[in-house]
Structure formats: structure tokens, C-alpha cells
Design an enzyme around this catalytic site. Structure first.
Site, mmCIF file in Angstrom:
data_model
loop_
_atom_site.group_PDB
_atom_site.id
_atom_site.type_symbol
_atom_site.label_atom_id
_atom_site.label_comp_id
_atom_site.label_asym_id
_atom_site.label_seq_id
_atom_site.Cartn_x
_atom_site.Cartn_y
_atom_site.Cartn_z
ATOM 1 N N ASP A 72 73.172 81.269 77.820
ATOM 2 C CA ASP A 72 72.259 82.109 78.586
ATOM 3 C C ASP A 72 72.890 82.741 79.832
ATOM 4 O O ASP A 72 72.393 83.727 80.348
ATOM 5 C CB ASP A 72 71.021 81.296 79.014
ATOM 6 C CG ASP A 72 71.392 80.019 79.768
ATOM 7 O OD1 ASP A 72 72.596 79.757 79.939
ATOM 8 O OD2 ASP A 72 70.484 79.269 80.186
ATOM 9 N N HIS A 73 74.000 82.194 80.289
ATOM 10 C CA HIS A 73 74.596 82.709 81.535
ATOM 11 C C HIS A 73 75.616 83.825 81.271
ATOM 12 O O HIS A 73 75.490 84.918 81.802
ATOM 13 C CB HIS A 73 75.309 81.575 82.286
ATOM 14 C CG HIS A 73 74.406 80.672 83.059
ATOM 15 N ND1 HIS A 73 73.432 79.923 82.480
ATOM 16 C CD2 HIS A 73 74.353 80.396 84.385
ATOM 17 C CE1 HIS A 73 72.807 79.220 83.414
ATOM 18 N NE2 HIS A 73 73.350 79.490 84.582
ATOM 19 N N ASP A 96 73.145 71.958 85.047
ATOM 20 C CA ASP A 96 72.604 73.107 85.763
ATOM 21 C C ASP A 96 71.614 72.572 86.788
ATOM 22 O O ASP A 96 70.767 71.731 86.470
ATOM 23 C CB ASP A 96 71.900 74.071 84.801
ATOM 24 C CG ASP A 96 71.627 75.380 85.513
ATOM 25 O OD1 ASP A 96 72.419 76.327 85.340
ATOM 26 O OD2 ASP A 96 70.644 75.449 86.273
ATOM 27 N N ARG A 104 67.564 81.950 94.226
ATOM 28 C CA ARG A 104 68.666 81.899 95.214
ATOM 29 C C ARG A 104 68.981 83.298 95.717
ATOM 30 O O ARG A 104 69.060 84.228 94.926
ATOM 31 C CB ARG A 104 69.930 81.309 94.573
ATOM 32 C CG ARG A 104 69.743 79.849 94.277
ATOM 33 C CD ARG A 104 71.017 79.153 93.871
ATOM 34 N NE ARG A 104 70.710 77.733 93.802
ATOM 35 C CZ ARG A 104 71.134 76.909 92.855
ATOM 36 N NH1 ARG A 104 71.927 77.344 91.902
ATOM 37 N NH2 ARG A 104 70.787 75.640 92.878
ATOM 38 N N SER A 106 74.331 75.196 93.296
ATOM 39 C CA SER A 106 74.499 74.948 91.863
ATOM 40 C C SER A 106 75.210 73.628 91.570
ATOM 41 O O SER A 106 75.766 72.982 92.451
ATOM 42 C CB SER A 106 75.282 76.091 91.236
ATOM 43 O OG SER A 106 76.654 75.755 91.169
ATOM 44 N N ARG A 163 77.759 73.500 89.477
ATOM 45 C CA ARG A 163 79.050 73.824 88.856
ATOM 46 C C ARG A 163 80.158 72.896 89.341
ATOM 47 O O ARG A 163 80.464 72.842 90.537
ATOM 48 C CB ARG A 163 79.404 75.300 89.083
ATOM 49 C CG ARG A 163 79.576 75.723 90.517
ATOM 50 C CD ARG A 163 79.660 77.236 90.657
ATOM 51 N NE ARG A 163 78.341 77.834 90.462
ATOM 52 C CZ ARG A 163 77.926 78.939 91.069
ATOM 53 N NH1 ARG A 163 78.728 79.584 91.886
ATOM 54 N NH2 ARG A 163 76.717 79.420 90.853
HETATM 55 C C1 MIC Z 1 73.096 78.893 89.353
HETATM 56 O O1 MIC Z 1 71.913 79.229 89.324
HETATM 57 O O2 MIC Z 1 73.783 78.906 90.379
HETATM 58 C C2 MIC Z 1 73.737 78.435 88.056
HETATM 59 C C3 MIC Z 1 74.697 79.496 87.656
HETATM 60 O O3 MIC Z 1 72.770 78.314 87.063
HETATM 61 C C4 MIC Z 1 74.432 77.101 88.320
HETATM 62 C C5 MIC Z 1 75.287 76.624 87.227
HETATM 63 C C6 MIC Z 1 76.619 77.294 87.153
HETATM 64 O O4 MIC Z 1 77.229 77.603 88.166
HETATM 65 O O5 MIC Z 1 77.086 77.496 86.027
HETATM 66 C C7 MIC Z 1 73.474 75.968 88.698
HETATM 67 O O6 MIC Z 1 72.424 76.238 89.230
HETATM 68 O O7 MIC Z 1 73.819 74.789 88.527
HETATM 69 FE FE1 SF4 Z 2 70.245 81.028 85.195
HETATM 70 FE FE2 SF4 Z 2 70.814 79.519 87.335
HETATM 71 FE FE3 SF4 Z 2 69.561 81.858 87.597
HETATM 72 FE FE4 SF4 Z 2 68.300 79.845 86.516
HETATM 73 S S1 SF4 Z 2 69.048 79.952 88.613
HETATM 74 S S2 SF4 Z 2 68.301 81.944 85.760
HETATM 75 S S3 SF4 Z 2 69.912 78.826 85.391
HETATM 76 S S4 SF4 Z 2 71.647 81.544 86.864
#
Ligand code: MIC
Ligand code: SF4
Length: 643
Positions: free
Chosen positions: A64-65, A119, A379, A535, A537
Site C-alpha cells: 500500500d505504500h 507500521d 501527520r 513512524s 520504520r
Molecule cells: C508513516 O505513516 O510514517 C508510515 C510510512 O506508514 C510509517 C511506516 C514506514 O515508514 O514505512 C509508520 O507510520 O510506521
Molecule cells: Fe499509509 Fe502511514 Fe499514511 Fe497511514 S499514516 S496512510 S500507513 S503512510
């Protein structure tokens, strides 16, 4: 003594430790999820553990990313994840099927079960009464292998809801209000538990919006009771058998409590560049806007989309505004198409995006220079949209849609009467984009397909007895993992190539950092409070590891990032006296001695600032297991030593 809802689920899954806030506990994990941006690494780590089949009740991998395929990298990673899943017993949600948290809620979440996901927004599952926690990929890999998941037993915060939301005031406004009151670090070490009469007025998708964005509080997770509304939702998803009623005991004892009168809430927005910079729409005023993005795991449910379509129906998007909409899942998109709501959106001029994270992670739709963008996301960290000076406001779908029509920030209550929006009695179910794994007997017939972008991940060496190294970077408070390891369309395809992605480490703060750190060979990072928020990550730990970071000294850490540092074998230290932060400069030489013994026993260490000739104390706030992990050089070495 009665138990809270979260305590009940923890108690049912407790493997070791005592349920005392602040102490380390180990819990059994029933379900796991991964997404593609963290998944490749998590599955490489799972492979390294040598466990043939996952031992959880249900493990699901979502794509999905990284859906913008502007080179071979993302498609190769998708293929890798798909083949690993098929072999090792994991369900594979194909690209196009939707955002991990939305699909998991629809098709797999079960009240009372534990879920960890690579995530940070995994707590979305708290909307149906799961104990759903975001974690680093390596922790998810261990849980898939049947290993225990360790957390610091959280305090429990009761959020008592009463009253009922006024027309056009949304679940998003509830969580923005909580963020306004508690801040982005107010939830660290805590579970947010929602109770009270007001709970009954909120549907499952609304509850999930609230638990989803609990991640922005830094909370371990958030949870709602499982009640008749939950049953109705599961029934409509043809999963009534997964329902269990769950609530806190009437005499449950909470560590903290706040009350929110839903009837008093007004439309809110989180202003740039932090989710807790919350103001009411009237406080901000009639600001002109350039862009509106509706979607993300926070606000992309059918209910959200139906409201948006209702607002847009028969109207036209303002000429100065670009509106994009990404429905959260194939189910949502399909149902919007079937009832004509999709057509209302298209007619109004919305740019329909695929069911994926998209603009939320900077995969397209970056705003114009200095552009003001209203987003229904969770975010708004600086630069995350892909436009460094983009001004991102986090709002409800109702507010976003109303503003897309007027071109200025618009209070949705000006829309007049609000019809009753109800969830359907039956959702359209077609799981044809979720590929089941082959049987254990057939696993040897599956070949794992690796693309050339997949490079071995760095593994730390055992800790040395003394670290004498320069401070290669000094940063301030609330540094996010988006600062440490930025995402976006250009960098995300490098998630399976740590040497390459490391070139962008801290690019938002200081582009020269990676080169400097590599030249130093080994070094230390110094930071402020809530370091590593955001996140899950683990790349925000693996890239610094690759660049030679041995320790990070800060005022305080965010939960998941601290766990990821330990898993990577980097020592997380906090200042005993925060005033010492001001006495260190970038490039100062710092020395930590007698580490071998101290790491296992001491709560405090002395650090010498060799450049300036003074000593200061740092705290080692770690469990015995974490100490042993750091000594061994991270979780993989530790697991090897102990198996
Ligand atoms: C995000 O919203 O920052 C992400 C991308 O979903 C991350 C995960 C990632 O960095 O792959 C998260 O929230 O953990
Ligand atoms: Fe995707 Fe992270 Fe954004 Fe949710 S917050 S939509 S998991 S990138």
C-alpha cells in the site's frame, strides 16, 4: 480489583513479567501485519531467523505504500514479499486492495486479540477492541516466528466520552482535541482507553479514526470497547463469529483520566508542522487554500467517503484548489462506485487516486511551493508531503470537502442540516485480491523472487568496552523518524537497500551528515526530547547503524524508535540532567568507558566530554533483556546467542 479493557487483553496474553506499569512484560501475539515499505526488511529478517512457517493465528502482508512504480525497485519488492508470503504461511494483500489498516479492520481484526504491525498506525485495530501495537520490522519478524513481544507495561489513561458529536463535527475532531490536550509526547508509555456513554454514539470507522491517530500521541496503543456496534460492523463484514463483547470492569482503576464532552467539540485543524498544534477553525480564520487531499488510514472508510461525496454532489471544486481522493480499500472504492457516490466525486472534479497511502507518505501530490494543503491524514511533519515549505493542515473529511468547494478554510457546520450517514447492513465482500499461502507441504515448490535492489541489511558487532567518538550531529526536540530517515517517492524505493538509503539519513536537517558520519567511522548523535517520534520504520535505526552510530544521547525517546535502536544494537541513553544537553556541541569528542560491566548492571553511566573537559551522567533505562541485546550487538545476534 477490577481490570481495564487493555489490562484484560494483556492478562490473557501475558507470557512473562508482571502487569505493573513501567516494568517490562512479554505478550503472545495472535496476528501480525506488515506493509511494503517496512515489509521487505521484516521478511528478510524473518528469513534470517530460519523459521519455515509463521506461528501466528494470522499474518498478513499489505502492499500500500510504495505503489508508485517509477523504476523496477518497488515492483521487485512487491514480488519478493508476495513470494515470501506464499512460502511461509502469510496472506498477501495485493497492490490495489487497499491501505493495510483499513483492510485489516474490514477483513481480519478480531476483538480481544493481539496484533503487532510494522507500521505505527497499527492501533487502528483498537477501533474494534484489539490490542493493536506498532512495532519495528524485526519485532514483527520475531512474533511471526512465534516469539514473545516485549513492551514496557503501559499506564492506562481513561478518556471518558459523553454527549454526542454535533452535526458536521467528526471523530477526527475528537482525536485532535485529545492531541491538543496531551501533545505529541503525552501518550508515551501509556494506553489510551475510551469509555463512557459517548462511545455508543460512535461507529467502528469513527472509533478507528481515533485509535489510529493515537499514534500521534506517542501512545503504545488506544482501544475502544467491543460492543453491539462492533458486532454490527463484523456482521456486515460477514464475520459475526469473530465478535466477543469486551469492556473494562466497572471498578477498573486507571492511572490518569480525562473527560471529553462530544457535544462541545467544534471543527479543529492541526496546523503546520505538528499534529498537536491544534486550533479551531474559527481561530485560524478564512485562510486561502491550494490543495485538499482526502484519504489515508485515518480517514478513508466508506462512511468518510459517503460524507465527502454528499458534500461534493452537484458542485465543482474551487478553481484554485486541487482535490484528490484516495478511498481506503477496494471494498470502499467498489461500494462508492456501486452507489453512485464515486461519480459524484468525479463529477465535482476530484482526482481519484488508487486505494493506497499515496500523498500521506509523499508518494505523489506534493503541494506547490509554500502551498497550503488540507489533508485528512495523521501527520504534517515538515517536508513529509514532498514540498519542504508546504503548509499542511490535518482536518476531518467534512471540513476538507467543504473547503475544497470554497477555496478557503471552511467550517463544515455552514453546510446546513446533516443527513444521517449510516453504515450498510452488508458490505460488498470480495477477497480475491488477498492471496492465501500454499500449504506447509507445498512450501518447497515456491521460489522466493529477489530483485537486484535487495541488499543485505547491516548487523551490529558486539558492543565494545569503550566508545570514544565524536558527536556527529546535534538536533533539537521532537525529531521525527521522517527527519531521521525521510520517505517520499524518491527515497522509499530504497527501503531494501540500506547502504543507498543511508545517503538520505537526516537529509531534512543536515544533508552533509551521512558523509560526515561515514568519514568519522563511528560517532554519537545528541538530541532533545521525544526523539524518534512518528513512524515505526526501523530504517531510522538501520541507516544510522550503517553510518557507524554507536550511541544516541537524548532528553527522552519515543517508544518504537527506542526499541528499534536496541534491536539494531545502538545504545539509547538519556541525560540524567537535561541541562547537560546545552553543554555539548556537534563535533565534541565523547567518551563512555567500562561499558561491558556497566551495560548489564548500571542505571547511570558517566560520559566524558573530552573536548570540553567535563563529565556528565546519562541514564540507561533498560530491562535486563534489552541490556543483553545491546551487549550482543542487537536482536539478531542476541537471538543467535540464545538459541
Ligand atoms: C508513516 O505513516 O510514517 C508510515 C510510512 O506508514 C510509517 C511506516 C514506514 O515508514 O514505512 C509508520 O507510520 O510506521
Ligand atoms: Fe499509509 Fe502511514 Fe499514511 Fe497511514 S499514516 S496512510 S500507513 S503512510
Amino acid at each position: 480489583m477490577g481490570l481495564t479493557l487493555a489490562q484484560k487483553i494483556i492478562k490473557n496474553h501475558l507470557v512473562c513479567g508482571e502487569m505493573i506499569a513501567g516494568q517490562e512484560i512479554g505478550i503472545k501475539i495472535d496476528q501480525t501485519l506488515t506493509q511494503d515499505a517496512t515489509g521487505t526488511m521484516a521478511y528478510l529478517e524473518f528469513e534470517a531467523m530460519g523459521v519455515p512457517r509463521v506461528k501466528t493465528e494470522r499474518s498478513v502482508a499489505y502492499i500500500d505504500h510504495n505503489t508508485l512504480q517509477s523504476g523496477f525497485e518497488n515492483a521487485d519488492d512487491h514480488r519478493f514479499i508476495g513470494s515470501v508470503c506464499k512460502k511461509h504461511g502469510i496472506y498477501f494483500s495485493r497492490p490495489g486492495n487497499g491501505i493495510c489498516h483499513q483492510v485489516h479492520l474490514e477483513r481480519f481484526g478480531v476483538p480481544g486479540k493481539t496484533l503487532i504491525g510494522s507500521d505505527s498506525h497499527t492501533p487502528t485495530g483498537g477501533g474494534i477492541g484489539m490490542l493493536a501495537i506498532g512495532a519495528g520490522g524485526m519485532d514483527v519478524a520475531v512474533a511471526m516466528g512465534g516469539g514473545t513481544y516485549y513492551i514496557t507495561c503501559p499506564k492506562i489513561v481513561k478518556v471518558e466520552l459523553y454527549g454526542k458529536l454535533s452535526p458536521w463535527v467528526a471523530a477526527k475532531d475528537v482525536i485532535l482535541e485529545v492531541l491538543r490536550r496531551l501533545s505529541v509526547k503525552g501518550g508515551v508509555g501509556k494506553i489510551i482507553e475510551y469509555t463512557g456513554e459517548g462511545v455508543k454514539t460512535l461507529s467502528v470507522p469513527e472509533r478507528a479514526t481515533i485509535t489510529n491517530m493515537g499514534a500521534e500521541l506517542g501512545a503504545t496503543t488506544s482501544v475502544f470497547p467491543s460492543d453491539e456496534i462492533t458486532r454490527e460492523f463484523l456482521k456486515a463484514q460477514a464475520r459475526e463469529e469473530d465478535f466477543t463483547p469486551l469492556s473494562a470492569d466497572p471498578d477498573a482503576i486507571y492511572d490518569e483520566a480525562i473527560e471529553i464532552n462530544l457535544s462541545e467539540l467544534v471543527p479543529l485543524a492541526a496546523c503546520p508542522h505538528s499534529p498537536d498544534n491544534v486550533k479551531s477553525v474559527s481561530e485560524i480564520g478564512a485562510m486561502k487554500i491550494d490543495q485538499v487531499c482526502i484519504g489515508s488510514c485515518t480517514n478513508s472508510s466508506l462512511l468518510d467517503m459517503l460524507k465527502v461525496a454528499y458534500i461534493l454532489k452537484g458542485k465543482t471544486v474551487h478553481p484554485d484548489v486541487s482535490l484528490s481522493i484516495a478511498p481506503g480499500s477496494k471494498q470502499v472504492l467498489n461500494m462508492l462506485a456501486a452507489c453512485g457516490a464515486l461519480s459524484d466525486m468525479i463529477d465535482a472534479g476530484a482526482r481519484i487516486l488508487e486505494s493506497a497511502c499515496g500523498p500521506c507518505i509523499g508518494m505523489g501530490q506534493s503541494p506547490n511551493s509554500g502551498g497550503i494543503s488540507l489533508r485528512t491524514f495523521n501527520r504534517n511533519f515538515e517536508g513529509r508531503s514532498g514540498t519542504k515549505d508546504g503548509q499542511i493542515y490535518l482536518v476531518s473529511p467534512e471540513l476538507a470537502a467543504a473547503s475544497a468547494l470554497t477555496g478557503i478554510l471552511t467550517d463544515p457546520r455552514t453546510l446546513g442540516d446533516m443527513p444521517e450517514f449510516e453504515l450498510p447492513e452488508v458490505f460488498t465482500i470480495n477477497d480475491n485480491m488477498i492471496v492465501p499461502p500454499v500449504s506447509a507441504e507445498d512450501m518447497d515448490t515456491v521460489e522466493v523472487l529477489r530483485g537486484p535492489n535487495i541488499k543485505p541489511f547491516p548487523v551490529s558487532e558486539a558492543m565494545s568496552a569503550e566508545i570514544c567518538a565524536k558527536c556527529s550531529l546535534k538536533v533539537g526536540d521532537n525529531i521525527t523518524t521522517d527527519h531521521i530517515m525521510p520517505a517520499g517517492a524518491k527515497i522509499l524505493p530504497l527501503r531494501s537497500n540500506i547502504p543507498k538509503i543511508s545517503e538520505y539519513c537526516f537529509a531534512v536537517c543536515d544533508e552533509s551528515f551521512p558523509k560526515r558520519a561515514l568519514e568519522l567511522g563511528k560517532s554519537i548523535i545528541v538530541g532533545g526530547s521525544n526523539y524518534g517520534q512518528g513512524s515505526s520504520r526501523e530504517h531510522a535505526a538501520l541507516a544510522p547503524l550503517y553510518l557507524g552510530i554507536k550511541a544516541v544521547i537524548v532528553k527522552s525517546f519515543a517508544r518504537i524508535h527506542m526499541a528499534n535502536l536496541i534491536n539494531a544494537g545502538i545504545i539509547p541513553l538519556t541525560f540524567a540532567d537535561e541541562a547537560d544537553y546545552d553543554r555539548i556541541d556537534q563535533n565534541d569528542e565523547l567518551k563512555l568507558s567500562n561499558l561491558t560491566e556497566a551495560i548489564m548492571t548500571a542505571d547511570e553511566l558517566t560520559v566524558t566530554n573530552v573536548s570540553r573537559g567535563f563529565d556528565f551522567k546519562v541514564k540507561l533505562d533498560l530491562s535486563e533483556r534489552q541490556r543483553a541485546m545491546i551487549k550482543a550487538g542487537g536482536l539478531l545476534n542476541y537471538t543467535r546467542e540464545n538459541s
